[in-house]
Design a protein around this motif. Structure first.
Motif, PDB file in Angstrom:
ATOM      1  N   HIS A  94      36.547  37.744  50.351  1.00 57.51           N
ATOM      2  CA  HIS A  94      36.132  37.865  48.800  1.00 57.51           C
ATOM      3  C   HIS A  94      36.902  38.247  47.337  1.00 57.51           C
ATOM      4  O   HIS A  94      37.372  39.722  47.585  1.00 57.51           O
ATOM      5  CB  HIS A  94      34.441  38.696  48.629  1.00 57.51           C
ATOM      6  N   ALA A  95      37.082  37.365  46.780  1.00 63.31           N
ATOM      7  CA  ALA A  95      37.963  37.670  46.188  1.00 63.31           C
ATOM      8  C   ALA A  95      37.495  38.802  44.691  1.00 63.31           C
ATOM      9  O   ALA A  95      36.215  38.465  44.368  1.00 63.31           O
ATOM     10  CB  ALA A  95      38.858  36.211  44.905  1.00 63.31           C
ATOM     11  N   LYS A  96      38.732  39.175  44.359  1.00 62.63           N
ATOM     12  CA  LYS A  96      38.531  40.791  43.163  1.00 62.63           C
ATOM     13  C   LYS A  96      37.292  39.653  41.853  1.00 62.63           C
ATOM     14  O   LYS A  96      37.475  38.914  41.089  1.00 62.63           O
ATOM     15  CB  LYS A  96      39.147  41.105  42.567  1.00 62.63           C
ATOM     16  N   THR A  97      36.009  40.444  41.757  1.00 63.88           N
ATOM     17  CA  THR A  97      35.627  39.884  40.252  1.00 63.88           C
ATOM     18  C   THR A  97      35.489  40.836  39.498  1.00 63.88           C
ATOM     19  O   THR A  97      34.947  40.606  38.092  1.00 63.88           O
ATOM     20  CB  THR A  97      33.719  39.519  41.041  1.00 63.88           C
ATOM     21  N   GLY A  98      35.706  42.079  38.981  1.00 63.97           N
ATOM     22  CA  GLY A  98      35.761  43.158  38.152  1.00 63.97           C
ATOM     23  C   GLY A  98      34.207  43.542  38.374  1.00 63.97           C
ATOM     24  O   GLY A  98      34.006  44.394  37.400  1.00 63.97           O
ATOM     25  N   LYS A  99      33.502  43.814  38.849  1.00 64.39           N
ATOM     26  CA  LYS A  99      32.472  43.633  38.851  1.00 64.39           C
ATOM     27  C   LYS A  99      32.091  45.518  40.007  1.00 64.39           C
ATOM     28  O   LYS A  99      33.316  45.958  40.245  1.00 64.39           O
ATOM     29  CB  LYS A  99      31.276  42.952  40.178  1.00 64.39           C
ATOM     30  N   ARG A 100      31.372  46.425  38.688  1.00 64.48           N
ATOM     31  CA  ARG A 100      30.832  48.168  39.735  1.00 64.48           C
ATOM     32  C   ARG A 100      30.287  47.275  40.668  1.00 64.48           C
ATOM     33  O   ARG A 100      29.044  47.110  40.506  1.00 64.48           O
ATOM     34  CB  ARG A 100      30.871  48.279  38.435  1.00 64.48           C
ATOM     35  N   ILE A 101      30.820  47.827  41.953  1.00 64.10           N
ATOM     36  CA  ILE A 101      30.370  47.711  43.435  1.00 64.10           C
ATOM     37  C   ILE A 101      29.428  49.080  43.961  1.00 64.10           C
ATOM     38  O   ILE A 101      30.199  50.063  43.935  1.00 64.10           O
ATOM     39  CB  ILE A 101      30.839  46.440  43.951  1.00 64.10           C
ATOM     40  N   PHE A 102      27.905  49.369  44.583  1.00 69.02           N
ATOM     41  CA  PHE A 102      27.903  50.020  44.515  1.00 69.02           C
ATOM     42  C   PHE A 102      27.522  49.525  46.438  1.00 69.02           C
ATOM     43  O   PHE A 102      27.160  49.468  46.680  1.00 69.02           O
ATOM     44  CB  PHE A 102      26.386  50.934  44.213  1.00 69.02           C
ATOM     45  N   ILE A 103      28.720  50.847  46.999  1.00 70.87           N
ATOM     46  CA  ILE A 103      27.946  50.983  48.416  1.00 70.87           C
ATOM     47  C   ILE A 103      26.846  51.978  49.207  1.00 70.87           C
ATOM     48  O   ILE A 103      27.492  53.151  48.567  1.00 70.87           O
ATOM     49  CB  ILE A 103      29.342  51.108  49.366  1.00 70.87           C
ATOM     50  N   GLN A 104      25.786  52.131  50.009  1.00 71.93           N
ATOM     51  CA  GLN A 104      24.955  52.850  49.851  1.00 71.93           C
ATOM     52  C   GLN A 104      25.733  52.929  51.886  1.00 71.93           C
ATOM     53  O   GLN A 104      25.486  52.443  52.340  1.00 71.93           O
ATOM     54  CB  GLN A 104      23.500  52.867  50.679  1.00 71.93           C
ATOM     55  N   VAL A 105      26.059  54.512  51.754  1.00 76.01           N
ATOM     56  CA  VAL A 105      26.572  55.099  52.834  1.00 76.01           C
ATOM     57  C   VAL A 105      25.989  56.063  53.783  1.00 76.01           C
ATOM     58  O   VAL A 105      25.529  57.128  52.694  1.00 76.01           O
ATOM     59  CB  VAL A 105      28.034  55.555  53.055  1.00 76.01           C
ATOM     60  N   THR A 106      25.451  56.351  55.145  1.00 73.43           N
ATOM     61  CA  THR A 106      24.978  57.590  55.900  1.00 73.43           C
ATOM     62  C   THR A 106      25.610  57.780  56.957  1.00 73.43           C
ATOM     63  O   THR A 106      26.325  56.948  57.778  1.00 73.43           O
ATOM     64  CB  THR A 106      23.237  57.130  55.952  1.00 73.43           C
TER      65      THR A 106
END
Length: 135
Positions: A94-106
């Motif tokens: 996926h090419a850059k979007t400039g969006k702030r992305i949140f990845i949930q991790v455990t």
């Protein structure tokens, strides 16, 4: 806070947020095994480091890690966290979007003598891609 939890917090802030590879060397044992490494990726320290340098920091800038919970038992630290960053480069096609992305991790890290020796983890990559794909 326990010593092992502090090691994990240090890794999250110095390595994941700041890509400090000197800290990576200080915190990861040469005998380290990443039990969550994808098929075809080294389970050793080199494969683990490559994720941060070649994937995460190539795809995101301004990375922050918010640790929600940490639990410890028998030298294993379980952490529930959010990794957030600005999508500024390719991420799983996926090419850059400039969006702030949140990845949930455990993840669970086995710490011995102040170093990561084993890791198991689960990251919501599909959730991140859904955020990227959303108009």
């Amino acid at each position: 806070m326990s010593k092992n939890k502090s090691v994990v917090r240090r890794f999250n802030h110095e390595v994941i947020e700041n890509l400090d590879m000197v800290a990576f060397s200080d915190l990861v044992s040469p005998e380290f095994i990443n039990h969550s490494a994808p098929l075809g990726v080294s389970k050793g320290p080199d494969g683990f480091a490559a994720f941060f340098t070649n994937v995460l920091h190539q795809a995101f800038t301004d990375i922050k890690v918010l640790i929600h919970d940490q639990l410890e038992e028998n030298d294993k630290v379980a952490t529930r966290k959010t990794i957030e960053g600005t999508h500024s480069g390719p991420f799983f096609g996926h090419a850059k979007t400039g969006k702030r992305i949140f990845i949930q991790v455990t993840d669970i890290v086995h710490v011995k003598d102040g170093k990561y020796i084993e890791h198991w983890g689960s990251a919501d990559i599909y959730g991140a891609i859904a955020q990227i794909s959303k108009p």
